[in-house]
Motif scaffolding. Structure first.
Motif, short mmCIF file in Angstrom:
data_model
loop_
_atom_site.label_atom_id
_atom_site.label_comp_id
_atom_site.label_asym_id
_atom_site.label_seq_id
_atom_site.Cartn_x
_atom_site.Cartn_y
_atom_site.Cartn_z
N TYR A 120 -58.66 5.22 23.38
CA TYR A 120 -58.39 6.07 22.21
C TYR A 120 -58.46 7.54 22.60
O TYR A 120 -59.02 7.90 23.65
CB TYR A 120 -59.38 5.79 21.08
N ILE A 171 -47.92 14.35 16.45
CA ILE A 171 -48.18 12.93 16.69
C ILE A 171 -47.29 12.40 17.80
O ILE A 171 -47.76 11.82 18.79
CB ILE A 171 -47.96 12.12 15.40
N VAL A 222 -47.99 10.58 21.51
CA VAL A 222 -47.65 9.17 21.72
C VAL A 222 -46.73 9.00 22.93
O VAL A 222 -46.91 8.08 23.73
CB VAL A 222 -47.01 8.58 20.45
N ILE A 265 -49.33 1.43 19.85
CA ILE A 265 -50.14 2.64 19.67
C ILE A 265 -50.28 2.88 18.18
O ILE A 265 -49.29 2.99 17.46
CB ILE A 265 -49.47 3.85 20.35
N VAL A 324 -51.67 5.25 15.17
CA VAL A 324 -52.10 6.59 14.78
C VAL A 324 -52.69 6.49 13.37
O VAL A 324 -51.97 6.21 12.42
CB VAL A 324 -50.94 7.60 14.82
N ILE A 326 -55.75 8.42 17.80
CA ILE A 326 -54.75 7.58 18.45
C ILE A 326 -55.47 6.50 19.23
O ILE A 326 -56.39 6.79 20.00
CB ILE A 326 -53.86 8.40 19.40
#
Length: 311
Positions: free
Chosen positions: A19, A83, A87, A141, A143, A227
């Motif tokens: 994370y 974001i 990612v 992944i 978020v 994340i």
């Protein structure tokens, strides 16, 4: 521009722990103002891609899926560069958002039990995402954005660092849905459940249990996000009920464009409901679709174009 990419240090910590964050996307006052407006708009489901009245009327989790496909604010949110750039630091340039969902916790609600998700077949036993065969791992992944304050007392997330590289559950076994299951279940003094499922039904070793002594709590202010790999062992505290405020998390999930989403499925069956995938599509938030494996949507159902690469 890539000002939001994870730094080498952040990426190393992510690979080790599973994370990264928290990161700030909205200031608390901005988040409160945006949510005050959007929660009213979201009551209108007339343009939602899912119109299953049974799932909606029962208020099951499945009714919270993919509102980014009709709501303008959520459509913008899932593609925010703050974001997406982070990612892509993990997944590479070609990335799709394949699901979003809300996770509310009301005063007095039990905590969410420890779990991992690889193919997301945990409910029906049928994989919802499938990575290429040459990949040594799967999952998505995740978020997780705090739309309201998330503290230990209001049911913030918990992680067990470093557990993302080994699956302790076999999702192909499937779980039996019972809305009463896990009610008042006490594990190590904590009330926990999993939205009508007993995740222990998927354990590879029935006698195994997570090492909660290594758990860390992820407190977030409104507008912050974290994340993490969905294969990371994660849970949530219960909502102590000392405040009457709901804790609300909004989750957006990302995979490389090469991943198959809902292969051979035409509906989702979970949480006692089912929804048709006829109007569903993934959203390309970065790079190109070089694989043509999934249906992609370019606009919301209300005509708002999805952003890509932060533009």
């Amino acid at each position: 521009m890539s000002q939001f990419k994870l730094t080498p240090t952040e990426l190393g910590e992510f690979q080790r722990n599973g994370y990264a964050g928290p990161f700030t996307l909205y200031e608390p006052s901005e988040m409160a103002d945006r949510w005050r407006k959007e929660r009213l708009r979201l009551l209108d489901r007339s343009q939602s891609v899912y119109q299953d009245t049974e799932a909606i009327s029962q208020g099951t989790n499945i009714s919270n899926y993919d509102r980014h496909l009709d709501n303008g604010f959520l459509a913008e949110h899932i593609a925010r560069p703050e974001i997406v750039q982070r990612v892509t630091s993990i997944l590479g340039d070609d990335v799709i958002c394949w699901r979003s969902e809300f996770f509310p916790k009301y005063p007095g609600d039990e905590g969410t039990d420890w779990h991992q998700a690889d193919t997301f077949a945990n409910a029906g036993g049928e994989p919802q995402i499938v990575w290429a065969e040459d990949k040594e791992y799967g999952g998505t992944i995740t978020v997780w954005t705090a739309f309201t304050e998330a503290t230990v007392e209001t049911a913030c997330l918990q992680f067990i660092p470093g557990t993302h590289r080994q699956m302790f559950y076999d999702e192909s076994l499937g779980m039996h849905y019972d809305p009463e299951v896990n009610r008042n279940k006490n594990k190590n003094g904590v009330n926990r459940g999993f939205f009508g499922y007993d995740y222990r039904q998927l354990q590879i070793d029935p006698d195994w249990s997570p090492d909660e002594s290594k758990a860390v709590s992820m407190e977030l202010k409104p507008g912050q996000f974290i994340i993490f790999w969905s294969t990371l062992m994660h849970a949530s505290h219960s909502h102590a009920g000392r405040t009457q405020e709901m804790r609300l998390g909004f989750v957006s999930r990302y995979v490389p464009a090469s991943v198959y989403v809902y292969p051979d499925l035409d509906e989702i069956r979970e949480y006692g409901g089912r929804i048709s995938l006829d109007r569903f599509g993934c959203v390309l938030v970065s790079g190109e679709d070089r694989y043509r494996r999934n249906r992609l949507l370019t606009h919301t159902t209300t005509g708002i174009p999805f952003r890509r690469n932060g533009t």
